[in-house]
Scaffold this active site. Structure first.
Site, PDB file in Angstrom:
ATOM      1  N   TYR A 289      -8.255  10.006  -1.074  1.00 30.91           N
ATOM      2  CA  TYR A 289      -8.219   9.443   0.186  1.00 30.91           C
ATOM      3  C   TYR A 289      -9.847   9.452   0.522  1.00 30.91           C
ATOM      4  O   TYR A 289     -10.807  10.292   0.209  1.00 30.91           O
ATOM      5  CB  TYR A 289      -7.466  10.087   1.169  1.00 30.91           C
ATOM      6  CG  TYR A 289      -6.813   8.891   2.311  1.00 30.91           C
ATOM      7  CD1 TYR A 289      -6.925   7.743   1.973  1.00 30.91           C
ATOM      8  CD2 TYR A 289      -6.518   9.433   3.605  1.00 30.91           C
ATOM      9  CE1 TYR A 289      -6.323   6.841   2.803  1.00 30.91           C
ATOM     10  CE2 TYR A 289      -6.466   8.436   4.494  1.00 30.91           C
ATOM     11  CZ  TYR A 289      -6.136   7.333   4.353  1.00 30.91           C
ATOM     12  OH  TYR A 289      -5.752   6.156   5.005  1.00 30.91           O
ATOM     13  N   TYR A 290      -9.874   8.806   1.941  1.00 31.05           N
ATOM     14  CA  TYR A 290     -11.117   8.814   2.415  1.00 31.05           C
ATOM     15  C   TYR A 290     -11.466  10.039   3.063  1.00 31.05           C
ATOM     16  O   TYR A 290     -12.844  10.267   3.280  1.00 31.05           O
ATOM     17  CB  TYR A 290     -11.161   7.734   3.454  1.00 31.05           C
ATOM     18  CG  TYR A 290     -10.848   6.365   3.092  1.00 31.05           C
ATOM     19  CD1 TYR A 290     -11.795   5.657   2.246  1.00 31.05           C
ATOM     20  CD2 TYR A 290      -9.879   5.572   3.497  1.00 31.05           C
ATOM     21  CE1 TYR A 290     -11.607   4.317   1.734  1.00 31.05           C
ATOM     22  CE2 TYR A 290      -9.675   4.240   3.168  1.00 31.05           C
ATOM     23  CZ  TYR A 290     -10.578   3.722   2.297  1.00 31.05           C
ATOM     24  OH  TYR A 290     -10.144   2.250   1.807  1.00 31.05           O
ATOM     25  N   SER A 331     -11.401   5.301  -6.942  1.00 28.24           N
ATOM     26  CA  SER A 331     -11.714   5.692  -5.560  1.00 28.24           C
ATOM     27  C   SER A 331     -11.002   4.684  -4.575  1.00 28.24           C
ATOM     28  O   SER A 331     -10.728   3.480  -5.102  1.00 28.24           O
ATOM     29  CB  SER A 331     -13.253   5.526  -5.407  1.00 28.24           C
ATOM     30  OG  SER A 331     -13.638   4.121  -5.143  1.00 28.24           O
ATOM     31  N   ASP A 332     -10.844   5.215  -3.431  1.00 30.64           N
ATOM     32  CA  ASP A 332     -10.268   4.252  -2.385  1.00 30.64           C
ATOM     33  C   ASP A 332     -11.566   3.330  -2.078  1.00 30.64           C
ATOM     34  O   ASP A 332     -12.546   3.149  -2.463  1.00 30.64           O
ATOM     35  CB  ASP A 332      -9.797   4.813  -1.218  1.00 30.64           C
ATOM     36  CG  ASP A 332      -8.670   4.324  -0.573  1.00 30.64           C
ATOM     37  OD1 ASP A 332      -8.583   2.856  -0.503  1.00 30.64           O
ATOM     38  OD2 ASP A 332      -7.816   4.808   0.214  1.00 30.64           O
ATOM     39  N   TRP A 333     -11.231   2.087  -1.089  1.00 27.82           N
ATOM     40  CA  TRP A 333     -12.080   1.024  -1.083  1.00 27.82           C
ATOM     41  C   TRP A 333     -13.084   1.434  -0.305  1.00 27.82           C
ATOM     42  O   TRP A 333     -13.340   1.870   0.726  1.00 27.82           O
ATOM     43  CB  TRP A 333     -11.182  -0.038  -0.362  1.00 27.82           C
ATOM     44  CG  TRP A 333     -10.514  -1.326  -1.677  1.00 27.82           C
ATOM     45  CD1 TRP A 333     -10.772  -2.468  -1.102  1.00 27.82           C
ATOM     46  CD2 TRP A 333      -9.803  -1.114  -2.659  1.00 27.82           C
ATOM     47  NE1 TRP A 333     -10.257  -3.229  -2.363  1.00 27.82           N
ATOM     48  CE2 TRP A 333      -9.904  -2.138  -3.283  1.00 27.82           C
ATOM     49  CE3 TRP A 333      -9.715  -0.036  -3.436  1.00 27.82           C
ATOM     50  CZ2 TRP A 333      -9.125  -2.643  -4.659  1.00 27.82           C
ATOM     51  CZ3 TRP A 333      -9.043  -0.157  -4.637  1.00 27.82           C
ATOM     52  CH2 TRP A 333      -8.874  -1.329  -5.202  1.00 27.82           C
TER      53      TRP A 333
END
Length: 625
Positions: A289-290, A331-333
């Site tokens: 997550y971020y 990876s997340d965006w």
């Protein structure tokens, strides 16, 4: 812009008669083209043939959009940054998260055209098409897509309300069959997060708040998405490692004010538990997550306060080395660059490393252990990092190896195409829609009933019903809609869970955030309705809600999880009896929420309804006798 060679590699026969696709058009069945060889061997052979640019292209996974009626989009879309031919041929990319789709047939046509375009690249590497969840009713350009031609099921929180492993397998297998019919071979789900803080905006994507229960259901979802031997499988991406639920003040890490992930209750290991089980169950891909961990110590070591996608202690130390995970880390965006869409912007989610340049952020992500950059297509940054010696080409090769192996495991190199003529018949069948409808109805949780109105017994075609938030066709199946409570025999009202609208940053309006209480006037309005007729109230629980002010103003109260009005009607009338049990607790007050530790599942004092609460229809019937 590069021009595509539309000639497709023919299915030819080797000297011994083995059919294969001559992807590099050299007239020889090279090891990577040999369907008899193992994925790892084929990937290793192809790796040795690829240019640096081709290996780098594998490491970017971004949004793609479709043209009308299944055509390829030749220019940037509403969110996608480039036209299709530019990313596939110009940038050698072949992993894409597809957004809006018109129909099953159009999606299949678009997919086949995309694969045909990819075949014209030097080594014909097939495209892996991924998607966020599509089998619920929630529409969020950053997290999920309501797709009417697929079968519709409860949101995962509703699946968790039933806590039925066989149902989860059936649901996930249906997702697999419908995805593969239109060419989608990677799911950016399931979510293994715990819905710990009641305020968090992404609870509907979770199975609940209990670590063991969530772990059990995630494992079943992986099994269903994988399918049986010989069936087309879907690569699952389990997210958001190591558990995204404990956000400070319940805010979401998509946004700068939600960047901190905190563990005041010391429950990090509980949030990690579903990911441990997912790794053991053979998860093929994992997304961190971020959020950045704040004040987290593990094994006597202070964890660096940088986003999980940049965090080597978490991705290499914990996920790879301690848990033994060998699959893809996506990876997340948009961890590298700011995202500009129209007149809105969302800063790069580079939490803890905001001061770094995009190139430096990219190097940090690779050093942490990730294989793919979500939402990015800035391959020139990575090429420059390799050319100047900041990133070793061997590091790029290591990630390319994992990504190629995943494509070979999916069978994409041997046949990436789908049957366009069959797609509309294979997707959203009557049987699948019926099972989804039944699951929706059964997932309803009866929170309260005073013994007078459930199950709702209507006289066919004649019961007078006052309704809010219920479609005309649903009321028509129950009785006759009237214009006021004074004319009605019963009132049916459906509401969304409360939230505080925000719309300053891109995507922000899609995320339901803030306090959980209804406005004070609602209880008064419901009481006025109830003065004239019995009231059955439903709250769509896309996250927790404080229902204390309204529970006393209705005769029956239900909680639902992204279900249709028809499914709710079948539940409250007993046609498909509600069997749901709350997968999360519903707090008594915002004061209790604010006083609780964000990382403690079910941590509010004296909840109005604890996790596991739910009345059965049989109990309701017996209470009326």
């Amino acid at each position: 812009m590069p021009t595509a060679d539309r000639s497709r590699p023919r299915l030819v026969g080797a000297a011994d008669g083995t059919p294969y696709r001559d992807l590099n058009r050299n007239g020889v069945m090279d090891p990577f083209e040999d369907p008899r060889r193992m994925p790892a061997e084929r990937a290793e052979d192809l790796l040795g043939r690829l240019s640096l640019a081709e290996k780098v292209g594998l490491m970017f996974h971004t949004v793609i959009e479709t043209g009308p009626d299944g055509t390829l989009l030749d220019e940037p879309g509403a969110i996608s940054k480039s036209g299709t031919e530019e990313v596939v041929l110009g940038k050698a990319m072949n992993h894409f998260n597809v957004h809006g789709l018109e129909s099953a047939g159009a999606a299949a046509r678009w997919h086949n055209r995309l694969q045909e375009l990819a075949e014209s690249a030097p080594h014909g590497i097939p495209v892996t098409v991924s998607t966020d969840p599509r089998h619920g009713d929630a529409q969020n350009a950053g997290a999920s897509w309501a797709t009417s031609f697929f079968s519709l099921w409860p949101e995962p929180l509703g699946i968790g309300a039933l806590a039925d492993v066989e149902l989860v397998r059936d649901w996930a297998d249906t997702v697999r069959r419908e995805y593969t019919a239109v060419g989608i071979r990677a799911a950016l789900h399931p979510v293994a997060d715990l819905a710990a803080d009641p305020r968090w905006a992404r609870q509907r994507e979770c199975f609940g708040q209990d670590p063991q229960e969530v772990a059990r259901l995630v494992a079943a979802a992986l099994e269903g998405l994988r399918g049986a031997e010989g069936e087309a499988s879907v690569q699952a991406t389990v997210k958001h490692f190591p558990g995204a639920g404990p956000q400070k003040d319940g805010e979401d890490a998509h946004f700068p004010y939600g960047r901190d992930q905190v563990y005041p209750g010391g429950r990090f290991e509980e949030h990690l538990q579903p990911f441990r089980v997912a790794v053991e169950a053979g998860a093929e891909a994992i997304m961190p997550y971020y959020g950045r961990p704040v004040g987290l110590e593990r094994g006597g070591e202070q964890i660096e306060e940088v986003g999980f996608g940049f965090n080597r202690q978490m991705l290499t130390g914990l996920l790879r080395e301690e848990l033994g995970y060998e699959g893809v880390i996506l990876s997340d965006w948009e961890l590298v660059n700011d995202n500009h869409v129209g007149d809105q912007v969302l800063p790069a989610r580079a939490w803890g490393v905001e001061h770094l340049t995009p190139s430096q952020r990219m190097a940090r992500i690779l050093e942490a252990g990730a294989d793919q950059f979500g939402g990015e297509e800035c391959m020139e940054l990575l090429l420059d990092l390799v050319r100047d010696g900041t990133v070793a080409e061997e590091r790029v090769t290591a990630s390319a190896r994992r990504l190629l192996r995943a494509k070979f495991v999916l069978g994409l190199f041997d046949d990436p195409y789908v049957d366009e003529s069959a797609a509309d018949d294979l997707v959203g069948t009557a049987a699948d829609r019926r099972r989804g409808h039944e699951a929706q109805a059964h997932s309803v949780v009866v929170l309260h009933d005073d013994g007078r109105v459930l199950p709702l017994l209507t006289a066919t075609g004649s019961t007078r019903i006052y309704a809010e938030g219920v479609a005309d066709e649903v009321i028509a199946d129950l009785g006759v809609r009237v214009g006021s409570p004074a004319e009605a025999e019963v009132a049916l009202v459906r509401l969304g869970a409360p939230f505080q609208p925000r719309d300053d940053l891109f995507l922000e309006s899609w995320f339901h955030q803030g306090d959980l209480g209804f406005p004070p006037g609602l209880a008064h309005r419901l009481a006025r309705i109830r003065t004239d007729c019995p009231l059955i109230l439903d709250v769509d629980l896309d996250r927790a809600a404080v229902l204390t002010s309204i529970v006393g103003e209705c005769d029956a109260l239900t909680g639902s999880f992204g279900i249709s009005g028809a499914a709710w009607a079948d539940a409250i009338s007993g046609v498909l009896p509600p069997r749901g049990r709350l997968p999360i607790e519903l707090p008594r007050s915002m004061e209790a929420v604010r006083a609780a530790d964000e990382d403690v599942p079910g941590g509010t004092a004296d909840p109005l309804y604890p996790r596991g609460h739910g009345l059965e229809i049989d109990q309701v019937i017996s209470s009326r006798r």
